[in-house]
Design a protein around this motif. Structure first.
Motif, PDB file in Angstrom:
ATOM      1  N   ARG A   1      14.669  30.841 -27.873  1.00 53.39           N
ATOM      2  CA  ARG A   1      13.976  31.318 -29.076  1.00 53.39           C
ATOM      3  C   ARG A   1      14.912  32.167 -29.928  1.00 53.39           C
ATOM      4  O   ARG A   1      15.002  31.995 -31.140  1.00 53.39           O
ATOM      5  N   GLU A   2      15.610  33.096 -29.286  1.00 50.45           N
ATOM      6  CA  GLU A   2      16.528  33.969 -30.010  1.00 50.45           C
ATOM      7  C   GLU A   2      17.658  33.155 -30.639  1.00 50.45           C
ATOM      8  O   GLU A   2      18.017  33.363 -31.799  1.00 50.45           O
ATOM      9  N   PHE A   3      18.200  32.220 -29.883  1.00 48.40           N
ATOM     10  CA  PHE A   3      19.275  31.372 -30.390  1.00 48.40           C
ATOM     11  C   PHE A   3      18.793  30.545 -31.579  1.00 48.40           C
ATOM     12  O   PHE A   3      19.494  30.423 -32.585  1.00 48.40           O
ATOM     13  N   SER A   4      17.584  30.018 -31.500  1.00 50.06           N
ATOM     14  CA  SER A   4      17.017  29.235 -32.603  1.00 50.06           C
ATOM     15  C   SER A   4      16.865  30.096 -33.854  1.00 50.06           C
ATOM     16  O   SER A   4      17.139  29.643 -34.964  1.00 50.06           O
ATOM     17  N   GLU A   5      16.438  31.342 -33.660  1.00 52.03           N
ATOM     18  CA  GLU A   5      16.295  32.249 -34.803  1.00 52.03           C
ATOM     19  C   GLU A   5      17.649  32.547 -35.434  1.00 52.03           C
ATOM     20  O   GLU A   5      17.778  32.580 -36.664  1.00 52.03           O
ATOM     21  N   VAL A   6      18.661  32.773 -34.620  1.00 50.78           N
ATOM     22  CA  VAL A   6      20.005  33.041 -35.135  1.00 50.78           C
ATOM     23  C   VAL A   6      20.522  31.816 -35.896  1.00 50.78           C
ATOM     24  O   VAL A   6      21.067  31.945 -36.996  1.00 50.78           O
ATOM     25  N   LEU A   7      20.349  30.633 -35.329  1.00 51.80           N
ATOM     26  CA  LEU A   7      20.794  29.411 -36.021  1.00 51.80           C
ATOM     27  C   LEU A   7      20.067  29.239 -37.348  1.00 51.80           C
ATOM     28  O   LEU A   7      20.685  28.850 -38.349  1.00 51.80           O
ATOM     29  N   ALA A   8      18.781  29.527 -37.390  1.00 46.23           N
ATOM     30  CA  ALA A   8      18.018  29.408 -38.638  1.00 46.23           C
ATOM     31  C   ALA A   8      18.553  30.391 -39.686  1.00 46.23           C
ATOM     32  O   ALA A   8      18.685  30.027 -40.869  1.00 46.23           O
ATOM     33  N   ARG A   9      18.873  31.614 -39.265  1.00 43.13           N
ATOM     34  CA  ARG A   9      19.439  32.596 -40.211  1.00 43.13           C
ATOM     35  C   ARG A   9      20.809  32.145 -40.708  1.00 43.13           C
ATOM     36  O   ARG A   9      21.148  32.301 -41.883  1.00 43.13           O
ATOM     37  N   MET A  10      21.605  31.576 -39.810  1.00 49.75           N
ATOM     38  CA  MET A  10      22.927  31.079 -40.207  1.00 49.75           C
ATOM     39  C   MET A  10      22.783  29.941 -41.215  1.00 49.75           C
ATOM     40  O   MET A  10      23.497  29.916 -42.228  1.00 49.75           O
ATOM     41  N   ALA A  11      21.877  29.013 -40.948  1.00 50.82           N
ATOM     42  CA  ALA A  11      21.668  27.886 -41.852  1.00 50.82           C
ATOM     43  C   ALA A  11      21.222  28.373 -43.229  1.00 50.82           C
ATOM     44  O   ALA A  11      21.720  27.903 -44.259  1.00 50.82           O
ATOM     45  N   LEU A  12      20.321  29.336 -43.266  1.00 53.85           N
ATOM     46  CA  LEU A  12      19.851  29.890 -44.535  1.00 53.85           C
ATOM     47  C   LEU A  12      20.992  30.563 -45.297  1.00 53.85           C
ATOM     48  O   LEU A  12      21.165  30.352 -46.500  1.00 53.85           O
ATOM     49  N   ALA A  13      21.792  31.346 -44.588  1.00 54.60           N
ATOM     50  CA  ALA A  13      22.916  32.026 -45.240  1.00 54.60           C
ATOM     51  C   ALA A  13      23.915  31.019 -45.801  1.00 54.60           C
ATOM     52  O   ALA A  13      24.421  31.191 -46.915  1.00 54.60           O
ATOM     53  N   LEU A  14      24.196  29.969 -45.048  1.00 59.70           N
ATOM     54  CA  LEU A  14      25.147  28.958 -45.526  1.00 59.70           C
ATOM     55  C   LEU A  14      24.585  28.175 -46.704  1.00 59.70           C
ATOM     56  O   LEU A  14      25.313  27.862 -47.657  1.00 59.70           O
ATOM     57  N   ARG A  15      23.282  27.860 -46.673  1.00 64.81           N
ATOM     58  CA  ARG A  15      22.671  27.159 -47.818  1.00 64.81           C
ATOM     59  C   ARG A  15      22.708  28.045 -49.064  1.00 64.81           C
ATOM     60  O   ARG A  15      22.999  27.570 -50.159  1.00 64.81           O
ATOM     61  N   ASP A  16      22.390  29.330 -48.887  1.00 67.32           N
ATOM     62  CA  ASP A  16      22.449  30.258 -50.015  1.00 67.32           C
ATOM     63  C   ASP A  16      23.869  30.318 -50.584  1.00 67.32           C
ATOM     64  O   ASP A  16      24.070  30.268 -51.794  1.00 67.32           O
ATOM     65  N   ARG A  17      24.834  30.428 -49.720  1.00 70.21           N
ATOM     66  CA  ARG A  17      26.242  30.522 -50.139  1.00 70.21           C
ATOM     67  C   ARG A  17      26.680  29.223 -50.808  1.00 70.21           C
ATOM     68  O   ARG A  17      27.428  29.246 -51.782  1.00 70.21           O
ATOM     69  N   ALA A  18      26.210  28.081 -50.312  1.00 68.46           N
ATOM     70  CA  ALA A  18      26.562  26.798 -50.912  1.00 68.46           C
ATOM     71  C   ALA A  18      26.059  26.699 -52.350  1.00 68.46           C
ATOM     72  O   ALA A  18      26.633  25.981 -53.166  1.00 68.46           O
ATOM     73  N   GLY A  19      25.025  27.442 -52.682  1.00 63.74           N
ATOM     74  CA  GLY A  19      24.508  27.457 -54.048  1.00 63.74           C
ATOM     75  C   GLY A  19      25.255  28.403 -54.966  1.00 63.74           C
ATOM     76  O   GLY A  19      24.893  28.549 -56.134  1.00 63.74           O
ATOM     77  N   ASP A  20      26.288  29.049 -54.479  1.00 64.11           N
ATOM     78  CA  ASP A  20      27.052  30.032 -55.254  1.00 64.11           C
ATOM     79  C   ASP A  20      28.503  29.576 -55.383  1.00 64.11           C
ATOM     80  O   ASP A  20      29.423  30.222 -54.887  1.00 64.11           O
ATOM     81  N   ARG A  21      28.712  28.459 -56.063  1.00 63.21           N
ATOM     82  CA  ARG A  21      30.067  27.909 -56.171  1.00 63.21           C
ATOM     83  C   ARG A  21      31.024  28.882 -56.837  1.00 63.21           C
ATOM     84  O   ARG A  21      32.164  29.063 -56.388  1.00 63.21           O
TER      85      ARG A  21
ATOM     86  N   ILE B   1      32.075  31.522 -54.420  1.00 61.63           N
ATOM     87  CA  ILE B   1      33.015  30.988 -53.437  1.00 61.63           C
ATOM     88  C   ILE B   1      34.389  30.810 -54.072  1.00 61.63           C
ATOM     89  O   ILE B   1      35.408  31.158 -53.472  1.00 61.63           O
ATOM     90  N   GLU B   2      34.421  30.285 -55.308  1.00 57.50           N
ATOM     91  CA  GLU B   2      35.711  30.121 -55.994  1.00 57.50           C
ATOM     92  C   GLU B   2      36.417  31.459 -56.145  1.00 57.50           C
ATOM     93  O   GLU B   2      37.624  31.569 -55.916  1.00 57.50           O
ATOM     94  N   GLY B   3      35.651  32.496 -56.529  1.00 59.16           N
ATOM     95  CA  GLY B   3      36.246  33.818 -56.672  1.00 59.16           C
ATOM     96  C   GLY B   3      36.788  34.349 -55.353  1.00 59.16           C
ATOM     97  O   GLY B   3      37.907  34.869 -55.292  1.00 59.16           O
ATOM     98  N   ASP B   4      36.002  34.195 -54.303  1.00 56.45           N
ATOM     99  CA  ASP B   4      36.449  34.664 -52.984  1.00 56.45           C
ATOM    100  C   ASP B   4      37.665  33.883 -52.497  1.00 56.45           C
ATOM    101  O   ASP B   4      38.582  34.459 -51.904  1.00 56.45           O
ATOM    102  N   LEU B   5      37.678  32.576 -52.726  1.00 61.10           N
ATOM    103  CA  LEU B   5      38.842  31.778 -52.335  1.00 61.10           C
ATOM    104  C   LEU B   5      40.090  32.247 -53.076  1.00 61.10           C
ATOM    105  O   LEU B   5      41.160  32.381 -52.484  1.00 61.10           O
ATOM    106  N   GLY B   6      39.932  32.500 -54.373  1.00 62.38           N
ATOM    107  CA  GLY B   6      41.070  32.974 -55.158  1.00 62.38           C
ATOM    108  C   GLY B   6      41.586  34.311 -54.671  1.00 62.38           C
ATOM    109  O   GLY B   6      42.795  34.503 -54.513  1.00 62.38           O
ATOM    110  N   ARG B   7      40.665  35.237 -54.423  1.00 67.60           N
ATOM    111  CA  ARG B   7      41.067  36.558 -53.937  1.00 67.60           C
ATOM    112  C   ARG B   7      41.716  36.467 -52.562  1.00 67.60           C
ATOM    113  O   ARG B   7      42.767  37.056 -52.327  1.00 67.60           O
ATOM    114  N   ARG B   8      41.089  35.763 -51.664  1.00 69.43           N
ATOM    115  CA  ARG B   8      41.608  35.710 -50.292  1.00 69.43           C
ATOM    116  C   ARG B   8      42.909  34.931 -50.184  1.00 69.43           C
ATOM    117  O   ARG B   8      43.749  35.241 -49.345  1.00 69.43           O
TER     118      ARG B   8
END
Length: 156
Positions: A115-135, A138-145
């Motif tokens: 159950r805990e692992f499933s919750e963590v995976l769901a939070r990870m998936a949500l964070a990655l989907r949110d980040r995928a919507g912020d091109r 991501i471009e800015g972070d890639l440039g800086r890093r």
């Protein structure tokens, strides 16, 4: 996490090849199963490929008997891609095998850990989907890093 992502990619390639289709074809069947009939343009966006590539992909899936194109009842200028019974059977079988393989891998885990692992995976998936919507972010972070010195590793 990297090992899981790489293993999943390898699994998807092997599963698609065993089914006699490519990864994009398998992904298309999965999208149609979970989202229902889609216009080719939505498939192109989801897979991140050109519309000409989607046309070829759909031609292959149609020739194999896995999808068919139907008139779009909402927009006469477009078509919808729908699963055939054979396409539905194939992708349901593929997902079933995947589920069985995952369940076999975690069978010995305690329910509370799952159950805990499933919750963590769901939070990870949500964070990655949110980040995928912020091109732009991501471009800015890639440039800086990429302008920063590369980190060193201590494998010692």
């Amino acid at each position: 996490m990297r090992d899981l992502v790489v293993a999943t990619d390898e699994y998807r390639r092997t599963m698609a090849a065993a089914a006699g289709i490519g990864q994009h074809e398998a992904s298309t069947l999965g999208e149609l199963l979970h989202r229902g009939p889609l216009p080719p343009s939505a498939i192109a966006r989801r897979l991140g490929i050109a519309s000409a590539s989607v046309t070829s992909l759909l031609d292959r899936l149609t020739a194999a008997g896995y999808v068919e194109r139907q008139a779009n009842p909402v927009d006469r200028r477009s078509v919808l891609v729908v699963l055939t019974p054979a396409g539905r059977m194939l992708i349901v079988t593929m997902f079933g095998l995947f589920t069985d393989d995952i369940e076999r891998a975690v069978r010995s885990a305690r329910p509370q850990h799952l159950r805990e692992f499933s919750e963590v995976l769901a939070r990870m998936a949500l964070a990655l989907r949110d980040r995928a919507g912020d091109r732009s972010g991501i471009e800015g972070d890639l440039g800086r890093r990429s302008a920063e010195p590369a980190p060193t590793t201590d494998d010692g």
